[in-house]
Structures are given as structure tokens and as C-alpha cells.
Design a protein around this motif. Structure first.
Motif, PDB file in Angstrom:
ATOM      1  N   HIS A  72      -0.644  -2.919  -4.762  1.00 12.81           N
ATOM      2  CA  HIS A  72       0.211  -3.452  -3.635  1.00 12.81           C
ATOM      3  C   HIS A  72       1.625  -3.504  -3.888  1.00 12.81           C
ATOM      4  O   HIS A  72       2.052  -4.298  -3.186  1.00 12.81           O
ATOM      5  N   SER A 102     -14.107  -0.429  -3.806  1.00 14.95           N
ATOM      6  CA  SER A 102     -12.681  -1.144  -4.579  1.00 14.95           C
ATOM      7  C   SER A 102     -11.647  -0.955  -3.584  1.00 14.95           C
ATOM      8  O   SER A 102     -11.102  -1.892  -3.297  1.00 14.95           O
ATOM      9  N   ILE A 104     -12.542  -0.046   0.125  1.00 11.30           N
ATOM     10  CA  ILE A 104     -12.470   0.335   1.757  1.00 11.30           C
ATOM     11  C   ILE A 104     -11.247  -0.697   2.127  1.00 11.30           C
ATOM     12  O   ILE A 104     -10.945  -0.541   2.871  1.00 11.30           O
ATOM     13  N   PRO A 105     -11.154  -2.509   1.188  1.00  5.54           N
ATOM     14  CA  PRO A 105     -10.459  -3.243   1.702  1.00  5.54           C
ATOM     15  C   PRO A 105      -8.762  -1.684   2.146  1.00  5.54           C
ATOM     16  O   PRO A 105      -8.668  -2.163   3.816  1.00  5.54           O
ATOM     17  N   ARG A 108      -9.348   0.429   5.760  1.00  6.00           N
ATOM     18  CA  ARG A 108      -9.730   0.152   6.619  1.00  6.00           C
ATOM     19  C   ARG A 108      -8.057  -0.888   7.417  1.00  6.00           C
ATOM     20  O   ARG A 108      -7.838  -1.005   8.632  1.00  6.00           O
ATOM     21  N   LYS A 109      -7.708  -0.937   6.266  1.00  4.04           N
ATOM     22  CA  LYS A 109      -5.605  -1.725   7.359  1.00  4.04           C
ATOM     23  C   LYS A 109      -5.414  -0.769   7.388  1.00  4.04           C
ATOM     24  O   LYS A 109      -4.676  -0.977   8.306  1.00  4.04           O
ATOM     25  N   GLU A 113     -12.965   3.412   9.557  1.00  2.00           N
ATOM     26  CA  GLU A 113     -14.432   2.479   9.329  1.00  2.00           C
ATOM     27  C   GLU A 113     -14.925   3.146   8.975  1.00  2.00           C
ATOM     28  O   GLU A 113     -15.630   4.212   8.497  1.00  2.00           O
TER      29      GLU A 113
END
Length: 132
Positions: A72, A102, A104-105, A108-109, A113
Motif C-alpha cells: 500500500h 488477495s 485481484i483488487p 483490477r486497479k 480483468e
């Protein structure tokens, strides 16, 4: 033992990797393992002509390749953006990766896809893709 992953691309600077990895080995007290990652598992040639067979490619790199305390902070994003801008990646029409649930988000950002809209879980990973 923690793994340190070094991203190497065509024409990588072999002296930099030698300098850093030797320092890790000498100063790390045996607590670190040096590994390499590239776009594919094919040999990658350095500026000095050294051929290296990467330990990982984008499909096999561990799902937690950024130390949790550094997550992050934009490091993973910088790594993926750098890999996507490699001369070989730029020739592709599409990039495919395998992702832990864990991650995937995160992907995706970055515009990835589920491959063909398929949400299936295969061999412990999800297949994702990005058209470029």
C-alpha cells in the motif's frame, strides 16, 4: 527465510545485481534468499552479455512478492507499470497473469480483468488479463 526478488529485463545491469545481492548475502546473516523475476522464464541477457534464467515469471511470481510492511505504498504498482512498459510487453496486444485471490483488487486497479470473464479458480490462482 525471506526472499528478495530482483526484476531483470533485457539489457539489465548485471553489475548492479551483483553488488546488491552480494551485500544482501554478506550483511543479511543468511536470512534472505536472492531470486530473479522477468516477463517470461526465458533467458534474459544483461548489458555485459550475462545470460540469466529467471527464477520466476509474471505467472509464477509469489502472490505476496511485496513485503507486507511495504504494501500500500505504491511499490507493487511501480513494478507492474515498469514491466508493462518493457519493450517486449509493448509489442503484445494482451498481458495475462495468474493472481491469488488477495491480489485481484490490486490488479483490477491496474486494468486487469478476469480472462474471458471466467471467475474460475484454477491451480490455486485466478487468470487475469489486460489488453494494451
Amino acid at each position: 527465510m525471506k526472499k528478495i526478488l530482483y526484476v531483470i529485463l533485457e539489457k539489465w545491469a548485471d553489475w548492479e545485481l551483483a553488488y546488491i545481492s552480494s551485500a544482501v548475502n554478506m550483511l543479511g546473516g543468511g536470512n534472505f534468499e536472492n531470486k530473479t523475476v522477468s516477463l517470461t522464464k526465458d533467458f534474459v541477457t544483461s548489458i555485459g552479455g550475462v545470460k540469466c534464467l529467471p527464477d520466476y515469471d509474471l505467472q509464477s511470481v509469489p502472490s505476496n512478492f511485496v513485503e507486507p510492511s511495504y504494501q500500500h505504498k505504491g511499490i507493487g504498482r511501480k513494478i507492474i507499470v515498469h514491466l508493462e512498459n518493457d519493450e517486449y510487453a509493448k509489442r503484445a496486444k494482451r498481458i495475462e497473469i495468474h493472481s491469488a485471490i488477495s491480489a485481484i483488487p490490486f490488479y483490477r486497479k491496474l486494468g486487469y480483468e478476469h480472462k474471458n470473464g471466467d471467475l474460475s479458480y484454477k491451480d490455486g490462482m485466478f487468470d487475469l488479463e489486460k489488453f494494451i
